[in-house]
Design an enzyme around this catalytic site. Sequence first.
Site, mmCIF file in Angstrom:
data_model
loop_
_atom_site.group_PDB
_atom_site.id
_atom_site.type_symbol
_atom_site.label_atom_id
_atom_site.label_comp_id
_atom_site.label_asym_id
_atom_site.label_seq_id
_atom_site.Cartn_x
_atom_site.Cartn_y
_atom_site.Cartn_z
ATOM 1 C CG HIS A 95 -15.425 -22.798 17.029
ATOM 2 N ND1 HIS A 95 -15.115 -22.670 18.364
ATOM 3 C CD2 HIS A 95 -16.609 -23.475 16.999
ATOM 4 C CE1 HIS A 95 -16.053 -23.219 19.105
ATOM 5 N NE2 HIS A 95 -16.976 -23.733 18.301
ATOM 6 C CB SER A 106 -17.735 -25.641 21.117
ATOM 7 O OG SER A 106 -18.414 -24.423 21.167
ATOM 8 C CD1 TRP A 107 -23.743 -28.184 23.842
ATOM 9 C CD2 TRP A 107 -23.529 -26.771 25.570
ATOM 10 N NE1 TRP A 107 -24.725 -28.496 24.754
ATOM 11 C CE2 TRP A 107 -24.620 -27.637 25.823
ATOM 12 C CE3 TRP A 107 -23.209 -25.801 26.514
ATOM 13 C CZ2 TRP A 107 -25.382 -27.561 26.982
ATOM 14 C CZ3 TRP A 107 -23.975 -25.730 27.670
ATOM 15 C CH2 TRP A 107 -25.037 -26.592 27.891
ATOM 16 N N GLY A 132 -22.889 -26.868 20.214
ATOM 17 C CA GLY A 132 -24.175 -26.215 20.055
ATOM 18 C C GLY A 132 -24.407 -25.179 21.153
ATOM 19 C CG ASP A 153 -12.738 -20.318 18.546
ATOM 20 O OD1 ASP A 153 -13.596 -19.659 17.922
ATOM 21 O OD2 ASP A 153 -13.022 -21.279 19.275
#
Length: 324
Positions: free
Chosen positions: A291, A110-111, A43, A263
Amino acid sequence: MRYLSPADEPWASGYLPVDGGHRLHYEQRGAADGIPVVVVHGGPGSGNSAAHAVFFAADRYRVILADQRGAGRSEPAGRLENNTTADLLADLDRLRVHLGIARWLVVGGSWGATLAVLYAAARPECVRGLLLRNPFLARGADLEWFFGGAKAKHPAAWLAWAELGAPAAPGAMLPWLDADLHAASEARQAALVAAWHGWEGALAGAPARPLSARERDALRRRYRLQCHYFRQNCFLAENGILDASPALATAALPVHVVQGLADDVCPAAATRLLLARLPHASWDAIAGVGHDPFAAPMQEAIRAALDCFAATAAFPPGNRLPLA
């Protein structure tokens, strides 16, 4: 070996009250006596789902899926107050203590990888190891790339934002988006959400598709939360992730990184910088994958790393393809 499926029911779930009026939703899947592993979602604001359990062998792992503040099924949905990176890191440890876990494996993409690195650097004694996918370094350069820098590479996807009046000046996109996602008409907000979703999909390597009304509402909450974090540089110092990462080597924590080479949300160039600070880490570079953690080659690499860790408490050597 059987891997968990979204159809498998959690054997426990609940809400954990934390400070600031938030309640965190969590659930547990897999083997109650297995290796405890917490899945840290991306996120900010994306939320967890049963799909994130499919990487884990059903009889080997005790999988904890938790939603961060304001995300997923946590309450209140989309709340920005008392919602910072420091809060999310503290919440991880509150959840660990609440569940009676001394040390757990931390998995994040990711986050989620951002938070995983920061958490492990601060609390190495509580971490068995880290599995990171397409890590996000949360630097100004990473935000500038996503909110404009990549438009020359993805002009068709950028056009949807340009038609809505996206500003061209560096650093102007986030204030513009933040203001309109809170104050513009319902129709304009829907258009902005659709443009953001299409843009993100283009950079991630995912095909564009129409959104249902329910998906649009969930994405609006998520994007508002992302603006809240991104306008504050994720509440981190510049290079905060890179500067924290050597602590993982000092603590001798096993680290494995899986990176999709296609990505453009979290590009491989940034992952190279992280790996330079983690000389002890192993990694897999997955050609032709963006991703998406559920792309077949990505899923295969993640499962292989987790199976190796379950069998040996270490990750495989990796390094199958160059990141350059």
